[in-house]
Write a protein that holds these residues in place. Sequence first.
Motif, PDB file in Angstrom:
ATOM      1  N   VAL A  54     -13.196 -10.110  -3.399  1.00  0.00           N
ATOM      2  CA  VAL A  54     -12.132  -9.663  -2.509  1.00  0.00           C
ATOM      3  C   VAL A  54     -10.810  -9.964  -3.200  1.00  0.00           C
ATOM      4  O   VAL A  54     -10.512 -11.111  -3.531  1.00  0.00           O
ATOM      5  CB  VAL A  54     -12.201 -10.388  -1.144  1.00  0.00           C
ATOM      6  N   VAL A  55     -10.048  -8.940  -3.458  1.00  0.00           N
ATOM      7  CA  VAL A  55      -8.773  -9.084  -4.150  1.00  0.00           C
ATOM      8  C   VAL A  55      -7.674  -9.245  -3.107  1.00  0.00           C
ATOM      9  O   VAL A  55      -7.579  -8.471  -2.160  1.00  0.00           O
ATOM     10  CB  VAL A  55      -8.494  -7.845  -5.027  1.00  0.00           C
ATOM     11  N   THR A  56      -6.859 -10.256  -3.293  1.00  0.00           N
ATOM     12  CA  THR A  56      -5.734 -10.467  -2.386  1.00  0.00           C
ATOM     13  C   THR A  56      -4.708  -9.363  -2.613  1.00  0.00           C
ATOM     14  O   THR A  56      -4.303  -9.122  -3.747  1.00  0.00           O
ATOM     15  CB  THR A  56      -5.089 -11.838  -2.641  1.00  0.00           C
ATOM     16  N   PRO A  57      -4.310  -8.691  -1.548  1.00  0.00           N
ATOM     17  CA  PRO A  57      -3.357  -7.593  -1.739  1.00  0.00           C
ATOM     18  C   PRO A  57      -1.954  -8.089  -2.073  1.00  0.00           C
ATOM     19  O   PRO A  57      -1.582  -9.213  -1.754  1.00  0.00           O
ATOM     20  CB  PRO A  57      -3.358  -6.890  -0.376  1.00  0.00           C
ATOM     21  N   MET A  62       0.549  -4.685   1.292  1.00  0.00           N
ATOM     22  CA  MET A  62      -0.070  -5.035   2.559  1.00  0.00           C
ATOM     23  C   MET A  62       0.823  -4.621   3.736  1.00  0.00           C
ATOM     24  O   MET A  62       0.345  -4.069   4.724  1.00  0.00           O
ATOM     25  CB  MET A  62      -0.363  -6.533   2.641  1.00  0.00           C
ATOM     26  N   VAL A  63       2.120  -4.878   3.629  1.00  0.00           N
ATOM     27  CA  VAL A  63       3.046  -4.486   4.698  1.00  0.00           C
ATOM     28  C   VAL A  63       3.037  -2.973   4.864  1.00  0.00           C
ATOM     29  O   VAL A  63       2.946  -2.453   5.987  1.00  0.00           O
ATOM     30  CB  VAL A  63       4.483  -4.999   4.415  1.00  0.00           C
ATOM     31  N   ARG A  64       3.095  -2.250   3.750  1.00  0.00           N
ATOM     32  CA  ARG A  64       3.066  -0.779   3.817  1.00  0.00           C
ATOM     33  C   ARG A  64       1.778  -0.263   4.455  1.00  0.00           C
ATOM     34  O   ARG A  64       1.806   0.643   5.282  1.00  0.00           O
ATOM     35  CB  ARG A  64       3.220  -0.172   2.422  1.00  0.00           C
ATOM     36  N   LEU A 116       1.500 -13.063   2.367  1.00  0.00           N
ATOM     37  CA  LEU A 116       2.918 -12.683   2.306  1.00  0.00           C
ATOM     38  C   LEU A 116       3.745 -13.551   1.357  1.00  0.00           C
ATOM     39  O   LEU A 116       4.748 -13.087   0.809  1.00  0.00           O
ATOM     40  CB  LEU A 116       3.530 -12.733   3.709  1.00  0.00           C
ATOM     41  N   ILE A 117       3.345 -14.804   1.167  1.00  0.00           N
ATOM     42  CA  ILE A 117       4.132 -15.692   0.311  1.00  0.00           C
ATOM     43  C   ILE A 117       3.740 -15.603  -1.157  1.00  0.00           C
ATOM     44  O   ILE A 117       4.382 -16.221  -2.014  1.00  0.00           O
ATOM     45  CB  ILE A 117       4.066 -17.165   0.769  1.00  0.00           C
ATOM     46  N   ALA A 118       2.718 -14.815  -1.475  1.00  0.00           N
ATOM     47  CA  ALA A 118       2.300 -14.672  -2.868  1.00  0.00           C
ATOM     48  C   ALA A 118       3.406 -14.011  -3.700  1.00  0.00           C
ATOM     49  O   ALA A 118       4.091 -13.114  -3.211  1.00  0.00           O
ATOM     50  CB  ALA A 118       1.018 -13.848  -2.955  1.00  0.00           C
ATOM     51  N   PRO A 119       3.576 -14.442  -4.941  1.00  0.00           N
ATOM     52  CA  PRO A 119       4.587 -13.807  -5.779  1.00  0.00           C
ATOM     53  C   PRO A 119       4.239 -12.346  -6.067  1.00  0.00           C
ATOM     54  O   PRO A 119       3.059 -11.989  -6.136  1.00  0.00           O
ATOM     55  CB  PRO A 119       4.537 -14.620  -7.075  1.00  0.00           C
TER      56      PRO A 119
END
Length: 124
Positions: A54-57, A62-64, A116-119
């Motif tokens: 599972v790849v973190t988006p 993700m917001v889009r 959301l906090i990922a660079p």
Amino acid sequence: MDMRAIRTEADYEWALAEIETYFDLQPEPDTPEADRFDVLAALLKVYEDAHHPVVTPDPIDMVREWMAMRGLSQNDLAVLIGSRSRASEVLNRKRALTMYMVFKLNREWGLPADTLIAPYPLAA
């Protein structure tokens, strides 16, 4: 107890079908069936981690995607984070999400804060 290693997609499909039977009728704890469920779950996790990670988006992707799935517009995002220009800058990667924006997106839209906090890269 029918049990085997999961080495191929066919083995994976077999294990999924086997574990699925336990979803409707959960085994009693400390029984051979509960042990079988635990072993199947562990085998499936190892195979999935190796073959179906599972790849973190990306936070903006993700917001889009969230907005598209729910029929939300850039204006809806603007209302949430403060202004239309700020929403545009965020969506176009000209401005990074602030902690306040992350908080609002998490609290109001239910988006996972850890994603959301990922660079992520900003536009030049």
